[in-house]
Design a protein around this motif. Structure first.
Motif, PDB file in Angstrom:
ATOM      1  N   PRO A 256     -31.224  43.720  76.399  1.00 49.37           N
ATOM      2  CA  PRO A 256     -29.809  43.886  76.122  1.00 49.37           C
ATOM      3  C   PRO A 256     -29.557  44.534  74.759  1.00 49.37           C
ATOM      4  O   PRO A 256     -30.352  44.402  73.830  1.00 49.37           O
ATOM      5  N   VAL A 257     -28.456  45.239  74.692  1.00 49.55           N
ATOM      6  CA  VAL A 257     -28.054  45.828  73.427  1.00 49.55           C
ATOM      7  C   VAL A 257     -27.313  44.763  72.621  1.00 49.55           C
ATOM      8  O   VAL A 257     -26.467  44.046  73.143  1.00 49.55           O
ATOM      9  N   GLU A 258     -27.636  44.652  71.366  1.00 47.81           N
ATOM     10  CA  GLU A 258     -26.945  43.700  70.499  1.00 47.81           C
ATOM     11  C   GLU A 258     -25.866  44.438  69.714  1.00 47.81           C
ATOM     12  O   GLU A 258     -26.172  45.347  68.942  1.00 47.81           O
ATOM     13  N   CYS A 259     -24.626  44.066  69.940  1.00 44.39           N
ATOM     14  CA  CYS A 259     -23.500  44.684  69.247  1.00 44.39           C
ATOM     15  C   CYS A 259     -23.108  43.806  68.063  1.00 44.39           C
ATOM     16  O   CYS A 259     -22.889  42.606  68.231  1.00 44.39           O
ATOM     17  N   ARG A 260     -22.991  44.427  66.915  1.00 47.80           N
ATOM     18  CA  ARG A 260     -22.674  43.650  65.714  1.00 47.80           C
ATOM     19  C   ARG A 260     -21.274  43.069  65.773  1.00 47.80           C
ATOM     20  O   ARG A 260     -20.941  42.144  65.037  1.00 47.80           O
ATOM     21  N   SER A 261     -20.419  43.613  66.670  1.00 47.88           N
ATOM     22  CA  SER A 261     -19.051  43.105  66.752  1.00 47.88           C
ATOM     23  C   SER A 261     -18.946  41.852  67.614  1.00 47.88           C
ATOM     24  O   SER A 261     -17.891  41.231  67.674  1.00 47.88           O
ATOM     25  N   ASP A 262     -20.035  41.480  68.294  1.00 52.64           N
ATOM     26  CA  ASP A 262     -19.987  40.308  69.162  1.00 52.64           C
ATOM     27  C   ASP A 262     -19.663  39.057  68.349  1.00 52.64           C
ATOM     28  O   ASP A 262     -20.285  38.789  67.312  1.00 52.64           O
ATOM     29  N   GLY A 263     -18.701  38.299  68.838  1.00 54.58           N
ATOM     30  CA  GLY A 263     -18.298  37.074  68.151  1.00 54.58           C
ATOM     31  C   GLY A 263     -17.217  37.276  67.123  1.00 54.58           C
ATOM     32  O   GLY A 263     -16.611  36.302  66.665  1.00 54.58           O
ATOM     33  N   GLN A 264     -16.961  38.527  66.734  1.00 52.71           N
ATOM     34  CA  GLN A 264     -15.905  38.809  65.767  1.00 52.71           C
ATOM     35  C   GLN A 264     -14.545  38.832  66.471  1.00 52.71           C
ATOM     36  O   GLN A 264     -14.453  39.098  67.667  1.00 52.71           O
ATOM     37  N   ALA A 265     -13.492  38.574  65.712  1.00 53.32           N
ATOM     38  CA  ALA A 265     -12.138  38.614  66.263  1.00 53.32           C
ATOM     39  C   ALA A 265     -11.535  39.991  66.026  1.00 53.32           C
ATOM     40  O   ALA A 265     -11.427  40.436  64.881  1.00 53.32           O
TER      41      ALA A 265
END
Length: 337
Positions: A133-142
């Motif tokens: 899977p690609v890890e997106c740095r925006s995951d979990g951010q609002a």
């Protein structure tokens, strides 16, 4: 041209028209009214020059008087809109207008306005080891993105939620590889409908969703019940467990489906709506209209053309069984909780 040069030009213009006589009183006594008229003309000329120089100052590029705010379309505490969808910007947040929204590069506490979306992480996915899977740095951010194009209606939405009187199709934005993001678009049959993509934990998403306003959805039929096509030529749904698409076109099956849906006449009053969700809910496309029927967790039925009524908990599964049977698929009998 900078402010220092402008001031120098103004000073020179004024000096060029200043009377050479330093004693106006003696000049008036010596030359009379004709001299007074000349001085008045001189001062009028000076005023014209100064006014012209002021016009030059106003016509200078905005960089002289205001900083460049490229990419910023609103300020915190304001409301921004796109495609009929408005967002009340939370305090301390910024807003940004982009051509294509990339969820993997989204900045926290930002409201984006975008014509469409483009996942640039696809290249990273193709090159990731073992297809991981690609890890997106925006995951979990609002963050919030209002996207005008790219979110089509679906026959079986993951959830149907009511927000400020508008029925919304809610889908986990799995294609974004951002598990914290969900996409919300009006539950209509229109192919193009502006959606809001909201990232954050569940509580944050609910709070941010309350800040989004959509245009009014279709009203329930004046006669009551569900809005249905005048003539049904096909019924399409997805049969579990593989969610393969099944279609019925024979008159007998279509007549039974229409009769069952027309019989639903008990309207759901505002505030009594529940969330129709998968697994359990059954969506059936009837061409120009899609009807979703809930199970025992939400025994209601809604039409994308308008109308929300109470429905028997097992009706959706029963109608799906009729369609699946025409495709040689048995989905099992229905049990009502």
């Amino acid at each position: 041209m900078n402010p220092t040069h402008i001031r120098e030009l103004l000073d020179r213009a004024a000096a060029a028209v200043t009377p050479t006589e330093t004693d106006p009183a003696s000049l008036l006594l010596g030359r009379g009214r004709r001299s007074v008229r000349r001085r008045r003309r001189a001062w009028a000329a000076a005023g014209s020059v100064v006014a012209a120089m002021a016009a030059v100052v106003l016509a200078l590029p905005s960089a002289v008087s205001a900083p460049n705010r490229s990419g910023t379309v609103g300020a915190a505490g304001t409301t921004v809109s796109l495609g009929g969808v408005s967002v009340a910007v939370p305090d301390g947040w910024r807003t940004s207008e982009v051509a294509d929204f990339d969820p993997c590069t989204a900045e926290p506490h930002t409201v984006y306005l975008a014509a469409g979306w483009q996942f640039r992480g696809t290249a990273a996915l193709a090159g990731s080891p073992r297809g991981g899977p690609v890890e997106c740095r925006s995951d979990g951010q609002a963050w919030v993105a209002v996207v005008e194009r790219g979110f089509a209606p679906t026959v079986n939405p993951a959830r149907l939620v009511v927000n400020d009187g508008q029925l919304l199709q809610a889908e986990e934005a799995a294609a974004f590889f951002v598990p914290s993001a969900w996409a919300y678009r009006p539950f209509t049959q229109r192919i193009e409908a502006t959606a809001a993509v909201i990232s954050g934990d569940e509580q944050q998403r609910e709070q941010l969703l309350d800040r989004v306003t959509w245009p009014a959805g279709p009203a329930a039929p004046a006669s009551g019940g569900l809005a249905l096509p005048g003539r049904i030529t096909s019924a399409t749904s997805a049969a579990p467990p593989s969610n393969a698409m099944v279609v019925a076109t024979d008159a007998k099956t279509l007549a039974r489906i229409r009769t069952a849906l027309t019989a639903l006449r008990d309207p759901v009053r505002p505030g009594e709506e529940c969330t129709l969700r998968q697994p359990g809910a059954v969506g059936i496309s009837l061409g120009s209209v899609t009807v979703v029927l809930g199970d025992a967790t939400c025994p209601q039925a809604v039409s994308s053309g308008g109308g929300r009524v109470r429905a028997p908990a097992g009706l959706g599964r029963e109608l799906l069984g009729l369609i699946a049977a025409r495709n040689g698929i048995a989905i099992g009998r229905v049990t009502t909780d």
